[in-house]
Design a protein around this motif. Sequence first.
Motif, PDB file in Angstrom:
ATOM      1  N   THR A 122       0.873  -1.033   0.035  1.00 44.73           N
ATOM      2  CA  THR A 122       0.048  -0.019   0.170  1.00 44.73           C
ATOM      3  C   THR A 122       0.860   1.261   0.021  1.00 44.73           C
ATOM      4  O   THR A 122       0.204   2.306  -0.014  1.00 44.73           O
ATOM      5  N   GLU A 123       2.186   1.043  -0.231  1.00 47.32           N
ATOM      6  CA  GLU A 123       3.070   2.218  -0.067  1.00 47.32           C
ATOM      7  C   GLU A 123       3.807   2.539  -1.326  1.00 47.32           C
ATOM      8  O   GLU A 123       4.546   1.793  -1.666  1.00 47.32           O
ATOM      9  N   PRO A 124       3.248   3.450  -2.276  1.00 45.87           N
ATOM     10  CA  PRO A 124       4.026   3.594  -3.589  1.00 45.87           C
ATOM     11  C   PRO A 124       5.301   4.086  -3.537  1.00 45.87           C
ATOM     12  O   PRO A 124       6.007   3.968  -4.508  1.00 45.87           O
ATOM     13  N   ARG A 125       5.834   4.630  -2.442  1.00 44.52           N
ATOM     14  CA  ARG A 125       7.142   5.342  -2.260  1.00 44.52           C
ATOM     15  C   ARG A 125       8.252   3.936  -2.359  1.00 44.52           C
ATOM     16  O   ARG A 125       9.421   4.322  -2.662  1.00 44.52           O
ATOM     17  N   ILE A 126       7.777   3.014  -2.082  1.00 44.19           N
ATOM     18  CA  ILE A 126       8.748   1.690  -1.849  1.00 44.19           C
ATOM     19  C   ILE A 126       9.091   1.287  -3.419  1.00 44.19           C
ATOM     20  O   ILE A 126       8.062   0.904  -4.050  1.00 44.19           O
ATOM     21  N   ALA A 127      10.360   1.226  -3.816  1.00 45.44           N
ATOM     22  CA  ALA A 127      10.699   0.868  -5.111  1.00 45.44           C
ATOM     23  C   ALA A 127      11.175  -0.635  -5.200  1.00 45.44           C
ATOM     24  O   ALA A 127      11.439  -1.106  -6.135  1.00 45.44           O
ATOM     25  N   CYS A 128      11.783  -1.168  -4.157  1.00 42.20           N
ATOM     26  CA  CYS A 128      12.189  -2.385  -4.147  1.00 42.20           C
ATOM     27  C   CYS A 128      12.223  -2.975  -2.727  1.00 42.20           C
ATOM     28  O   CYS A 128      12.006  -2.329  -1.678  1.00 42.20           O
ATOM     29  N   ALA A 129      12.135  -4.458  -2.657  1.00 42.36           N
ATOM     30  CA  ALA A 129      12.012  -4.954  -1.214  1.00 42.36           C
ATOM     31  C   ALA A 129      12.731  -6.279  -1.094  1.00 42.36           C
ATOM     32  O   ALA A 129      12.987  -6.944  -2.153  1.00 42.36           O
ATOM     33  N   ILE A 130      13.065  -6.396   0.252  1.00 39.62           N
ATOM     34  CA  ILE A 130      13.761  -7.847   0.429  1.00 39.62           C
ATOM     35  C   ILE A 130      12.814  -8.401   1.526  1.00 39.62           C
ATOM     36  O   ILE A 130      12.927  -7.753   2.509  1.00 39.62           O
ATOM     37  N   PHE A 131      12.381  -9.700   1.234  1.00 43.32           N
ATOM     38  CA  PHE A 131      11.790 -10.388   2.288  1.00 43.32           C
ATOM     39  C   PHE A 131      12.091 -11.713   2.636  1.00 43.32           C
ATOM     40  O   PHE A 131      12.927 -12.190   1.839  1.00 43.32           O
ATOM     41  N   GLY A 132      11.546 -12.395   3.394  1.00 43.80           N
ATOM     42  CA  GLY A 132      11.870 -13.913   3.681  1.00 43.80           C
ATOM     43  C   GLY A 132      11.540 -14.523   4.974  1.00 43.80           C
ATOM     44  O   GLY A 132      10.776 -13.867   5.886  1.00 43.80           O
ATOM     45  N   LEU A 133      11.805 -15.624   5.204  1.00 45.12           N
ATOM     46  CA  LEU A 133      11.420 -16.424   6.404  1.00 45.12           C
ATOM     47  C   LEU A 133       9.984 -16.253   6.740  1.00 45.12           C
ATOM     48  O   LEU A 133       9.597 -16.328   8.063  1.00 45.12           O
ATOM     49  N   PHE A 134       8.922 -16.445   5.908  1.00 41.53           N
ATOM     50  CA  PHE A 134       7.595 -16.471   6.170  1.00 41.53           C
ATOM     51  C   PHE A 134       7.080 -17.108   4.912  1.00 41.53           C
ATOM     52  O   PHE A 134       7.740 -17.393   3.908  1.00 41.53           O
ATOM     53  N   GLY A 135       5.754 -17.414   5.184  1.00 45.58           N
ATOM     54  CA  GLY A 135       5.113 -18.154   4.238  1.00 45.58           C
ATOM     55  C   GLY A 135       3.470 -17.897   3.990  1.00 45.58           C
ATOM     56  O   GLY A 135       2.812 -16.779   4.518  1.00 45.58           O
ATOM     57  N   VAL A 136       2.604 -18.768   3.468  1.00 49.03           N
ATOM     58  CA  VAL A 136       1.377 -18.698   3.201  1.00 49.03           C
ATOM     59  C   VAL A 136       0.649 -19.496   4.364  1.00 49.03           C
ATOM     60  O   VAL A 136       1.078 -20.733   4.375  1.00 49.03           O
ATOM     61  N   PHE A 137      -0.051 -19.205   5.098  1.00 50.35           N
ATOM     62  CA  PHE A 137      -0.793 -19.806   6.243  1.00 50.35           C
ATOM     63  C   PHE A 137      -2.291 -19.763   6.470  1.00 50.35           C
ATOM     64  O   PHE A 137      -2.875 -18.808   5.789  1.00 50.35           O
ATOM     65  N   PRO A 138      -2.719 -20.806   6.433  1.00 49.29           N
ATOM     66  CA  PRO A 138      -4.482 -20.682   6.876  1.00 49.29           C
ATOM     67  C   PRO A 138      -4.720 -19.489   7.754  1.00 49.29           C
ATOM     68  O   PRO A 138      -4.245 -19.645   8.749  1.00 49.29           O
ATOM     69  N   GLY A 139      -5.733 -18.987   7.623  1.00 44.70           N
ATOM     70  CA  GLY A 139      -6.436 -17.781   8.351  1.00 44.70           C
ATOM     71  C   GLY A 139      -5.603 -16.444   8.062  1.00 44.70           C
ATOM     72  O   GLY A 139      -5.759 -15.548   8.788  1.00 44.70           O
ATOM     73  N   LEU A 140      -4.567 -16.539   7.269  1.00 42.97           N
ATOM     74  CA  LEU A 140      -3.867 -15.311   6.787  1.00 42.97           C
ATOM     75  C   LEU A 140      -3.953 -15.088   5.314  1.00 42.97           C
ATOM     76  O   LEU A 140      -2.875 -14.672   4.625  1.00 42.97           O
ATOM     77  N   GLU A 141      -5.109 -14.928   4.914  1.00 40.53           N
ATOM     78  CA  GLU A 141      -5.497 -14.873   3.447  1.00 40.53           C
ATOM     79  C   GLU A 141      -5.035 -13.576   3.210  1.00 40.53           C
ATOM     80  O   GLU A 141      -4.864 -13.168   1.966  1.00 40.53           O
ATOM     81  N   ASP A 142      -5.493 -12.582   3.959  1.00 37.50           N
ATOM     82  CA  ASP A 142      -5.200 -11.026   4.038  1.00 37.50           C
ATOM     83  C   ASP A 142      -3.621 -10.987   3.429  1.00 37.50           C
ATOM     84  O   ASP A 142      -3.234  -9.963   2.626  1.00 37.50           O
ATOM     85  N   HIS A 143      -2.631 -11.700   4.235  1.00 37.87           N
ATOM     86  CA  HIS A 143      -1.402 -11.552   3.482  1.00 37.87           C
ATOM     87  C   HIS A 143      -1.155 -12.077   2.323  1.00 37.87           C
ATOM     88  O   HIS A 143      -0.417 -11.224   1.576  1.00 37.87           O
ATOM     89  N   LYS A 144      -1.424 -13.027   1.838  1.00 40.14           N
ATOM     90  CA  LYS A 144      -1.453 -13.461   0.449  1.00 40.14           C
ATOM     91  C   LYS A 144      -1.692 -12.535  -0.585  1.00 40.14           C
ATOM     92  O   LYS A 144      -1.226 -12.352  -1.550  1.00 40.14           O
ATOM     93  N   ALA A 145      -3.093 -12.098  -0.187  1.00 47.76           N
ATOM     94  CA  ALA A 145      -3.669 -10.954  -1.153  1.00 47.76           C
ATOM     95  C   ALA A 145      -2.875  -9.752  -1.285  1.00 47.76           C
ATOM     96  O   ALA A 145      -2.732  -9.064  -2.161  1.00 47.76           O
ATOM     97  N   ALA A 146      -1.930  -9.290  -0.088  1.00 47.57           N
ATOM     98  CA  ALA A 146      -1.280  -8.287  -0.271  1.00 47.57           C
ATOM     99  C   ALA A 146      -0.052  -8.499  -1.003  1.00 47.57           C
ATOM    100  O   ALA A 146       0.535  -7.793  -1.734  1.00 47.57           O
TER     101      ALA A 146
END
Length: 262
Positions: free
Chosen positions: A169-193
Amino acid sequence: MDFIGEKTEGGVTRREFRLQVNGDTVPGCLWAPEGAKGSRPLILLGHGGSQHKKAPNLSAAAVAHARELGYATLAIDAPGHGDRISREAAQKAREAALAAGRAAQEGRALPQGERPKISRDPATVDKVVAEWKSALDAAQALDFVGSDHKVGYWGVSMGTRFGVPFVATEPRIACAIFGLFGVFPGLEDHKAAAEQIRIPLMFVYQWEDELMKREQGIALFDAFGSTEKTMHVNPGRHVEIPAHERDSWLAFWKRHLEPAAG
Protein backbone atom coordinates in the motif's frame (compact mmCIF):
# COMPACT_ATOMS: atom_id res chain seq x y z
CA MET A 1 10.12 13.15 14.94
CA ASP A 2 11.61 14.04 18.32
CA PHE A 3 15.31 13.14 18.49
CA ILE A 4 16.39 11.98 21.94
CA GLY A 5 19.96 10.75 21.37
CA GLU A 6 22.81 10.73 18.88
CA LYS A 7 25.96 8.64 18.54
CA THR A 8 28.68 8.79 15.88
CA GLU A 9 31.11 5.94 15.43
CA GLY A 10 33.21 4.80 12.49
CA GLY A 11 31.84 7.43 10.15
CA VAL A 12 28.17 6.61 10.86
CA THR A 13 25.73 8.66 12.94
CA ARG A 14 22.81 6.94 14.65
CA ARG A 15 19.97 9.13 15.86
CA GLU A 16 17.31 7.76 18.18
CA PHE A 17 13.87 9.33 18.08
CA ARG A 18 10.31 9.12 19.30
CA LEU A 19 7.34 9.59 16.99
CA GLN A 20 3.71 10.11 17.92
CA VAL A 21 1.31 8.08 15.76
CA ASN A 22 -2.41 7.90 16.54
CA GLY A 23 -1.78 8.47 20.25
CA ASP A 24 1.06 5.95 20.54
CA THR A 25 4.76 6.67 21.01
CA VAL A 26 6.82 4.84 18.40
CA PRO A 27 10.57 4.55 19.17
CA GLY A 28 12.96 4.43 16.25
CA CYS A 29 16.49 4.90 14.92
CA LEU A 30 17.86 6.64 11.88
CA TRP A 31 21.37 5.96 10.58
CA ALA A 32 23.26 8.07 8.03
CA PRO A 33 26.88 8.82 7.08
CA GLU A 34 28.56 11.20 9.51
CA GLY A 35 27.97 14.81 8.44
CA ALA A 36 25.47 13.75 5.76
CA LYS A 37 23.97 16.62 3.79
CA GLY A 38 21.45 16.46 0.98
CA SER A 39 19.00 13.76 -0.03
CA ARG A 40 19.90 10.10 -0.48
CA PRO A 41 18.28 6.67 -0.85
CA LEU A 42 16.58 5.35 2.27
CA ILE A 43 16.21 1.74 3.42
CA LEU A 44 13.58 0.69 5.97
CA LEU A 45 14.38 -2.27 8.22
CA GLY A 46 11.58 -4.36 9.75
CA HIS A 47 12.81 -6.46 12.67
CA GLY A 48 11.77 -10.03 13.48
CA GLY A 49 9.65 -11.32 16.34
CA SER A 50 11.20 -10.76 19.82
CA GLN A 51 13.77 -8.40 18.22
CA HIS A 52 13.88 -4.60 18.19
CA LYS A 53 15.04 -1.60 16.15
CA LYS A 54 18.71 -1.93 17.23
CA ALA A 55 19.03 -5.72 17.00
CA PRO A 56 22.60 -6.67 15.98
CA ASN A 57 21.66 -7.77 12.46
CA LEU A 58 19.73 -4.55 11.83
CA SER A 59 22.46 -2.32 13.25
CA ALA A 60 25.12 -4.08 11.16
CA ALA A 61 23.04 -3.65 8.02
CA ALA A 62 22.41 0.03 8.74
CA VAL A 63 26.12 0.70 9.26
CA ALA A 64 26.95 -1.09 5.98
CA HIS A 65 24.35 0.99 4.13
CA ALA A 66 25.93 4.20 5.39
CA ARG A 67 29.58 3.22 4.98
CA GLU A 68 29.45 1.30 1.72
CA LEU A 69 26.54 2.95 -0.08
CA GLY A 70 26.10 6.37 1.53
CA TYR A 71 22.43 5.63 2.24
CA ALA A 72 20.22 6.39 5.23
CA THR A 73 18.45 3.61 7.15
CA LEU A 74 15.31 3.75 9.29
CA ALA A 75 14.03 1.21 11.85
CA ILE A 76 11.18 1.36 14.35
CA ASP A 77 10.03 -0.87 17.22
CA ALA A 78 6.92 -2.84 16.30
CA PRO A 79 4.05 -2.93 18.81
CA GLY A 80 4.95 -5.12 21.77
CA HIS A 81 8.68 -4.98 21.04
CA GLY A 82 11.81 -3.06 22.01
CA ASP A 83 11.23 0.08 24.04
CA ARG A 84 7.47 -0.39 23.80
CA ILE A 85 7.51 -3.15 26.44
CA SER A 86 9.35 -3.84 29.68
CA ARG A 87 12.68 -5.66 29.77
CA GLU A 88 10.98 -8.54 31.55
CA ALA A 89 8.37 -8.90 28.80
CA ALA A 90 11.05 -8.68 26.13
CA GLN A 91 13.06 -11.42 27.82
CA LYS A 92 10.00 -13.66 27.99
CA ALA A 93 9.38 -13.12 24.29
CA ARG A 94 12.97 -14.10 23.46
CA GLU A 95 12.71 -17.19 25.63
CA ALA A 96 9.45 -18.18 23.94
CA ALA A 97 11.02 -17.82 20.51
CA LEU A 98 14.01 -19.95 21.53
CA ALA A 99 11.74 -22.59 23.06
CA ALA A 100 9.71 -22.76 19.86
CA GLY A 101 12.87 -23.24 17.84
CA ARG A 102 14.14 -26.02 20.09
CA ALA A 103 10.77 -27.77 20.11
CA ALA A 104 10.48 -27.65 16.33
CA GLN A 105 14.01 -28.95 15.91
CA GLU A 106 13.21 -31.87 18.21
CA GLY A 107 9.88 -32.56 16.57
CA ARG A 108 7.88 -31.52 19.62
CA ALA A 109 4.77 -29.34 19.70
CA LEU A 110 4.64 -26.60 22.31
CA PRO A 111 1.44 -26.12 24.32
CA GLN A 112 -0.82 -23.54 22.68
CA GLY A 113 -0.18 -20.94 25.38
CA GLU A 114 3.60 -21.16 24.93
CA ARG A 115 3.74 -20.73 21.17
CA PRO A 116 5.01 -17.43 19.72
CA LYS A 117 2.15 -15.48 18.21
CA ILE A 118 2.04 -14.54 14.54
CA SER A 119 -0.34 -11.60 14.53
CA ARG A 120 -3.65 -12.55 12.93
CA ASP A 121 -5.32 -9.35 14.11
CA PRO A 122 -5.99 -7.01 11.16
CA ALA A 123 -5.97 -4.10 13.60
CA THR A 124 -2.35 -4.84 14.51
CA VAL A 125 -1.36 -4.99 10.85
CA ASP A 126 -3.14 -1.70 10.16
CA LYS A 127 -1.39 -0.17 13.17
CA VAL A 128 2.07 -1.18 11.95
CA VAL A 129 1.35 0.02 8.42
CA ALA A 130 0.26 3.44 9.75
CA GLU A 131 3.38 3.69 11.91
CA TRP A 132 5.69 2.87 9.01
CA LYS A 133 4.00 5.44 6.79
CA SER A 134 4.32 8.12 9.48
CA ALA A 135 7.98 7.26 10.13
CA LEU A 136 8.71 7.42 6.40
CA ASP A 137 6.97 10.81 6.16
CA ALA A 138 9.05 12.15 9.04
CA ALA A 139 12.35 10.79 7.69
CA GLN A 140 11.82 12.21 4.23
CA ALA A 141 11.16 15.63 5.77
CA LEU A 142 14.79 15.71 7.00
CA ASP A 143 17.31 17.53 4.80
CA PHE A 144 19.87 14.70 4.92
CA VAL A 145 17.29 12.14 3.72
CA GLY A 146 14.77 14.00 1.57
CA SER A 147 12.27 12.60 -0.90
CA ASP A 148 14.25 12.88 -4.14
CA HIS A 149 15.59 9.31 -4.04
CA LYS A 150 14.07 5.84 -3.98
CA VAL A 151 13.16 3.88 -0.87
CA GLY A 152 13.71 0.18 -0.19
CA TYR A 153 12.24 -2.13 2.45
CA TRP A 154 13.96 -5.09 4.15
CA GLY A 155 12.21 -7.37 6.63
CA VAL A 156 12.25 -11.12 7.25
CA SER A 157 10.09 -13.33 9.48
CA MET A 158 7.83 -10.89 11.37
CA GLY A 159 9.38 -8.16 9.25
CA THR A 160 7.75 -9.86 6.26
CA ARG A 161 4.45 -10.43 8.07
CA PHE A 162 4.09 -6.70 8.64
CA GLY A 163 6.18 -5.53 5.71
CA VAL A 164 4.15 -7.12 2.94
CA PRO A 165 0.89 -5.23 3.68
CA PHE A 166 2.89 -2.03 4.19
CA VAL A 167 4.78 -2.33 0.90
CA ALA A 168 1.60 -3.33 -0.94
CA THR A 169 0.00 0.00 0.00
CA GLU A 170 3.04 2.30 -0.10
CA PRO A 171 3.94 3.62 -3.58
CA ARG A 172 7.19 5.17 -2.35
CA ILE A 173 8.79 1.74 -1.90
CA ALA A 174 10.75 0.94 -5.05
CA CYS A 175 12.08 -2.52 -4.14
CA ALA A 176 12.00 -4.96 -1.23
CA ILE A 177 13.74 -7.90 0.39
CA PHE A 178 11.47 -10.33 2.25
CA GLY A 179 11.89 -13.82 3.64
CA LEU A 180 11.46 -16.44 6.39
CA PHE A 181 7.69 -16.35 6.13
CA GLY A 182 5.02 -18.19 4.19
CA VAL A 183 1.38 -18.67 3.30
CA PHE A 184 -0.74 -19.79 6.26
CA PRO A 185 -4.40 -20.74 6.76
CA GLY A 186 -6.16 -17.80 8.34
CA LEU A 187 -3.73 -15.26 6.86
CA GLU A 188 -5.39 -14.93 3.48
CA ASP A 189 -5.06 -11.15 3.80
CA HIS A 190 -1.28 -11.56 3.73
CA LYS A 191 -1.30 -13.62 0.54
CA ALA A 192 -3.67 -11.12 -1.07
CA ALA A 193 -1.31 -8.26 -0.17
CA ALA A 194 1.64 -10.16 -1.68
CA GLU A 195 -0.29 -10.51 -4.92
CA GLN A 196 -0.60 -6.71 -5.11
CA ILE A 197 3.17 -6.14 -4.97
CA ARG A 198 4.73 -5.45 -8.36
CA ILE A 199 8.15 -4.00 -7.50
CA PRO A 200 11.49 -5.86 -7.85
CA LEU A 201 12.07 -8.10 -4.86
CA MET A 202 14.33 -10.72 -3.35
CA PHE A 203 13.04 -13.50 -1.11
CA VAL A 204 15.38 -15.35 1.28
CA TYR A 205 14.57 -18.70 2.85
CA GLN A 206 16.17 -21.37 5.00
CA TRP A 207 15.70 -24.92 3.74
CA GLU A 208 15.67 -26.44 7.25
CA ASP A 209 13.61 -23.64 8.79
CA GLU A 210 12.09 -25.12 11.94
CA LEU A 211 9.30 -22.52 12.11
CA MET A 212 8.17 -22.46 8.47
CA LYS A 213 7.50 -25.31 6.07
CA ARG A 214 9.27 -25.27 2.72
CA GLU A 215 6.06 -25.32 0.75
CA GLN A 216 4.73 -22.34 2.73
CA GLY A 217 7.71 -20.19 1.76
CA ILE A 218 7.56 -21.26 -1.87
CA ALA A 219 3.84 -20.46 -1.93
CA LEU A 220 4.46 -16.93 -0.66
CA PHE A 221 7.23 -16.35 -3.20
CA ASP A 222 4.90 -17.58 -5.93
CA ALA A 223 2.14 -15.25 -4.70
CA PHE A 224 4.12 -12.05 -5.19
CA GLY A 225 2.89 -10.21 -8.25
CA SER A 226 6.35 -8.97 -9.20
CA THR A 227 7.73 -10.02 -12.56
CA GLU A 228 11.27 -9.34 -11.33
CA LYS A 229 11.77 -11.52 -8.26
CA THR A 230 14.47 -13.87 -7.02
CA MET A 231 14.39 -16.53 -4.29
CA HIS A 232 17.62 -17.24 -2.41
CA VAL A 233 17.47 -20.57 -0.57
CA ASN A 234 20.19 -21.62 1.85
CA PRO A 235 20.61 -24.64 4.12
CA GLY A 236 20.08 -24.04 7.81
CA ARG A 237 17.49 -23.10 10.38
CA HIS A 238 15.35 -20.00 10.82
CA VAL A 239 18.00 -17.66 12.23
CA GLU A 240 20.92 -19.05 10.21
CA ILE A 241 20.84 -16.90 7.07
CA PRO A 242 24.49 -17.01 5.93
CA ALA A 243 26.53 -13.83 6.19
CA HIS A 244 27.30 -13.80 2.48
CA GLU A 245 23.67 -12.94 1.74
CA ARG A 246 24.47 -9.45 3.02
CA ASP A 247 26.58 -8.92 -0.09
CA SER A 248 23.60 -9.95 -2.21
CA TRP A 249 21.46 -7.44 -0.39
CA LEU A 250 23.93 -4.60 -0.92
CA ALA A 251 24.13 -5.41 -4.61
CA PHE A 252 20.33 -5.49 -4.79
CA TRP A 253 20.06 -2.03 -3.22
CA LYS A 254 22.67 -0.57 -5.56
CA ARG A 255 20.88 -2.02 -8.57
CA HIS A 256 17.45 -0.71 -7.68
CA LEU A 257 17.94 2.40 -5.53
CA GLU A 258 20.73 4.30 -7.23
CA PRO A 259 19.91 6.64 -10.13
CA ALA A 260 20.45 5.18 -13.59
CA ALA A 261 23.71 6.24 -15.22
CA GLY A 262 23.33 9.06 -17.70
